[in-house]
Design an enzyme around this catalytic site. Structure first.
Site, PDB file in Angstrom:
ATOM      1  N   ASP A  11     -12.090   5.704 -17.130  1.00 38.40           N
ATOM      2  CA  ASP A  11     -11.216   5.617 -15.957  1.00 38.40           C
ATOM      3  C   ASP A  11     -11.414   6.789 -15.005  1.00 38.40           C
ATOM      4  OD1 ASP A  11     -10.125   7.548 -17.611  1.00 38.40           O
ATOM      5  OD2 ASP A  11      -8.058   6.887 -17.367  1.00 38.40           O
ATOM      6  N   LYS A  44      -1.987  17.722 -22.791  1.00 33.40           N
ATOM      7  CA  LYS A  44      -0.786  17.641 -21.943  1.00 33.40           C
ATOM      8  C   LYS A  44       0.282  18.680 -22.301  1.00 33.40           C
ATOM      9  CE  LYS A  44      -1.929  12.973 -20.783  1.00 33.40           C
ATOM     10  NZ  LYS A  44      -2.693  12.299 -21.822  1.00 33.40           N
ATOM     11  N   ASP A  75      -9.554  11.228 -11.056  1.00 35.76           N
ATOM     12  CA  ASP A  75      -8.823  10.367 -11.980  1.00 35.76           C
ATOM     13  C   ASP A  75      -7.966   9.444 -11.116  1.00 35.76           C
ATOM     14  OD1 ASP A  75      -7.217   9.229 -13.873  1.00 35.76           O
ATOM     15  OD2 ASP A  75      -6.235  11.084 -14.501  1.00 35.76           O
TER      16      ASP A  75
HETATM   17  N1  GDD Z   1     -10.688   1.086 -26.711  1.00 37.30           N
HETATM   18  C1  GDD Z   1      -9.624   1.821 -26.406  1.00 37.30           C
HETATM   19  N2  GDD Z   1      -8.522   1.707 -27.215  1.00 37.30           N
HETATM   20  N3  GDD Z   1      -9.644   2.656 -25.335  1.00 37.30           N
HETATM   21  C2  GDD Z   1      -8.520   3.371 -25.065  1.00 37.30           C
HETATM   22  C3  GDD Z   1      -7.348   3.275 -25.851  1.00 37.30           C
HETATM   23  C4  GDD Z   1      -7.357   2.391 -26.979  1.00 37.30           C
HETATM   24  O1  GDD Z   1      -6.384   2.249 -27.716  1.00 37.30           O
HETATM   25  N4  GDD Z   1      -6.405   4.114 -25.304  1.00 37.30           N
HETATM   26  C5  GDD Z   1      -6.978   4.687 -24.236  1.00 37.30           C
HETATM   27  N5  GDD Z   1      -8.246   4.246 -24.079  1.00 37.30           N
HETATM   28  C6  GDD Z   1      -9.186   4.652 -23.022  1.00 37.30           C
HETATM   29  C7  GDD Z   1      -8.588   4.504 -21.631  1.00 37.30           C
HETATM   30  O2  GDD Z   1      -8.908   3.227 -21.082  1.00 37.30           O
HETATM   31  C8  GDD Z   1      -9.239   5.646 -20.860  1.00 37.30           C
HETATM   32  O3  GDD Z   1     -10.468   5.245 -20.285  1.00 37.30           O
HETATM   33  C9  GDD Z   1      -9.516   6.696 -21.931  1.00 37.30           C
HETATM   34  O4  GDD Z   1      -9.446   6.026 -23.191  1.00 37.30           O
HETATM   35  C10 GDD Z   1      -8.494   7.878 -21.909  1.00 37.30           C
HETATM   36  O5  GDD Z   1      -7.200   7.348 -22.110  1.00 37.30           O
HETATM   37  P1  GDD Z   1      -6.017   7.591 -21.065  1.00 37.30           P
HETATM   38  O6  GDD Z   1      -4.825   6.861 -21.579  1.00 37.30           O
HETATM   39  O7  GDD Z   1      -6.480   7.292 -19.688  1.00 37.30           O
HETATM   40  O8  GDD Z   1      -5.766   9.129 -21.272  1.00 37.30           O
HETATM   41  P2  GDD Z   1      -5.236  10.186 -20.191  1.00 37.30           P
HETATM   42  O9  GDD Z   1      -5.749   9.906 -18.852  1.00 37.30           O
HETATM   43  O10 GDD Z   1      -3.761  10.290 -20.350  1.00 37.30           O
HETATM   44  O11 GDD Z   1      -5.887  11.552 -20.740  1.00 37.30           O
HETATM   45  C11 GDD Z   1      -7.266  11.612 -21.064  1.00 37.30           C
HETATM   46  O12 GDD Z   1      -8.053  11.811 -19.904  1.00 37.30           O
HETATM   47  C12 GDD Z   1      -7.882  13.089 -19.227  1.00 37.30           C
HETATM   48  C13 GDD Z   1      -8.850  13.104 -18.075  1.00 37.30           C
HETATM   49  O13 GDD Z   1      -8.469  12.180 -17.135  1.00 37.30           O
HETATM   50  C14 GDD Z   1      -7.480  12.755 -22.061  1.00 37.30           C
HETATM   51  O14 GDD Z   1      -8.798  12.639 -22.561  1.00 37.30           O
HETATM   52  C15 GDD Z   1      -7.267  14.122 -21.415  1.00 37.30           C
HETATM   53  O15 GDD Z   1      -7.556  15.156 -22.331  1.00 37.30           O
HETATM   54  C16 GDD Z   1      -8.155  14.251 -20.182  1.00 37.30           C
HETATM   55  O16 GDD Z   1      -7.912  15.511 -19.530  1.00 37.30           O
HETATM   56 MG    MG Z   2      -6.750   8.378 -17.926  1.00 32.69          MG
END
Ligand code: GDD
Ligand code: MG
Length: 356
Positions: free
Chosen positions: A109, A160, A219
């Site tokens: 994403d 976070k 993001d």
């Molecule tokens: N297959 C699968 N299954 N993918 C998943 C799942 C799941 O259950 N949950 C989340 N993802 C995928 C999301 O689609 C996304 O592309 C990625 O894993 C990260 O999950 P997010 O839910 O978007 O996390 P975030 O944005 O709160 O935080 C993450 O991204 C940040 C950067 O934007 C973390 O990795 C943070 O440490 C990071 O800074």
């Molecule tokens: Mg994300």
């Protein structure tokens, strides 16, 4: 080289646009995010990609068929109704990835200008189990935050942290190189967060390394950020200023018009109008700071400023759509409707009265 893309999240903050498409298929300047990611991976010498998704996301990706850019693409599907988090899907794909060499893992994403070759080189030069791309942000509280020690080794990783308690402004950019030994740290068959359960362990063992990136990193969290992301990308690629033939309107660059766009007379398009494939725009329309997805139709005299109009949506004559409005896919805004700033319309809904 192989890369696993995590793309099984639900993008709740992007509703109602994410009701009918996963985040990885959101268009960024008329190209799905996933295709931008594929292009960059292919340029960096990756030849195979594993998409870790849920069954619905697999359905949408198969339906939309973004260009694979020469990559071999396979799916690894989370079990029904049991999302595996951000580490579970890596363990699940162990056989597809193999244990021969380090591999790339990406959050699907993020739009990022990351030099994956440099990330891999850094990984190989150090004794790291995981090498993480890092970028600087103003407010790190919504991200994974690192505390660095000498040699860009990551001393602490905190996902976070509460506002004001982050040890730095350097965050996890959502791109890693992992060594196959990381498979052994992930328990099988349950949801598990790589950020909360695995990275802190690797950091404590002194084998989590950071690699700073300098390019564009975006993001696309909420609709406003999605609009902002499109504008930034448009700025970074807007070189050509040739006015398309057959368009009798005023074009204020930067603007992106996809194939088959039709614009009526006396309309003013741009600046920052991103118009998808086969969109029909009537006469005397003004559009700026907005995104219109493919196959939408915009009637005569419409004003569209700071809004997103979903795929196949219809905006009737004289409608006035304010800043931050989001009209989801296939929705219909009838003529003369005035939509107050920040209003949203759900997919396939019909609006015939003002939203004030
Ligand atoms: N297959 C699968 N299954 N993918 C998943 C799942 C799941 O259950 N949950 C989340 N993802 C995928 C999301 O689609 C996304 O592309 C990625 O894993 C990260 O999950 P997010 O839910 O978007 O996390 P975030 O944005 O709160 O935080 C993450 O991204 C940040 C950067 O934007 C973390 O990795 C943070 O440490 C990071 O800074
Ligand atoms: Mg994300």
């Amino acid at each position: 080289m192989k890369a696993l893309i995590l793309a099984g999240g639900f993008a709740t903050r992007l509703r109602p646009l994410s009701c009918s498409r996963p985040k990885s298929l959101f268009p960024l300047v008329n190209k799905p995010l996933l295709q931008w990611i594929f292009e960059r991976l292919a340029d960096s010498g990756v030849d195979e990609v594993i998409l870790a998704v849920n069954a619905l996301t697999q359905f949408y990706i198969r339906q939309q068929k973004p260009s694979k850019c020469g990559l071999k693409v396979r799916f690894s599907i989370d079990p029904p109704k049991k999302p595996l988090g951000t580490a579970g899907p890596i363990k699940k794909a162990e056989k597809l990835i193999g244990r021969n060499e380090p591999f790339i893992v990406l959050n699907g994403d993020i739009f990022a200008d990351i030099d994956y070759k440099k990330l891999l080189e850094t990984h190989k030069k150090t004794n790291a189990l995981a090498t993480m791309a890092l970028c600087m942000v103003e407010d790190p509280s919504c991200f994974g935050v690192v505390e660095l020690c000498e040699g860009d080794c990551i001393k602490r990783f905190i996902e976070k942290p509460p506002k004001g308690q982050a040890p730095s402004n350097l965050i996890n950019a959502g791109a890693y190189v992992l060594s196959p030994e990381v498979f052994d740290l992930i328990p099988e068959g349950r949801a598990i967060s790589i950020e909360r359960e695995i990275f802190p362990q690797i950091a404590a063992a002194g084998r989590l390394v950071g690699c700073r990136i300098n390019g564009l990193w975006i993001d696309i969290g909420k609709p406003v950020e999605y609009l902002e992301a499109n504008k930034l990308i448009l700025d970074s690629i807007a070189h050509t200023k040739t006015k398309p033939k057959k368009i009798m309107a005023e074009i204020n660059y930067p603007v992106a018009l996809d194939q088959g766009v039709v614009v009526g007379e006396n309309s003013i398009i741009g600046p920052y109008a991103i118009i998808g494939k086969n969109v029909k725009i009537g006469n005397n329309v003004t559009i700026s700071d907005s995104i219109v997805f493919s196959d939408a139709e915009i009637g005569d005299d419409v004003k569209l400023h700071g809004a997103v109009v979903g795929e196949g949506a219809y905006i009737g004559r004289h409608a006035d759509i304010g800043n931050g409005c989001v009209i989801a896919d296939q929705a219909k805004v009838k003529e003369n409707v005035h939509m107050r700033d920040g209003s949203t319309v759900c997919p396939a809904k019909e609006i015939s009265e003002n939203i004030l």
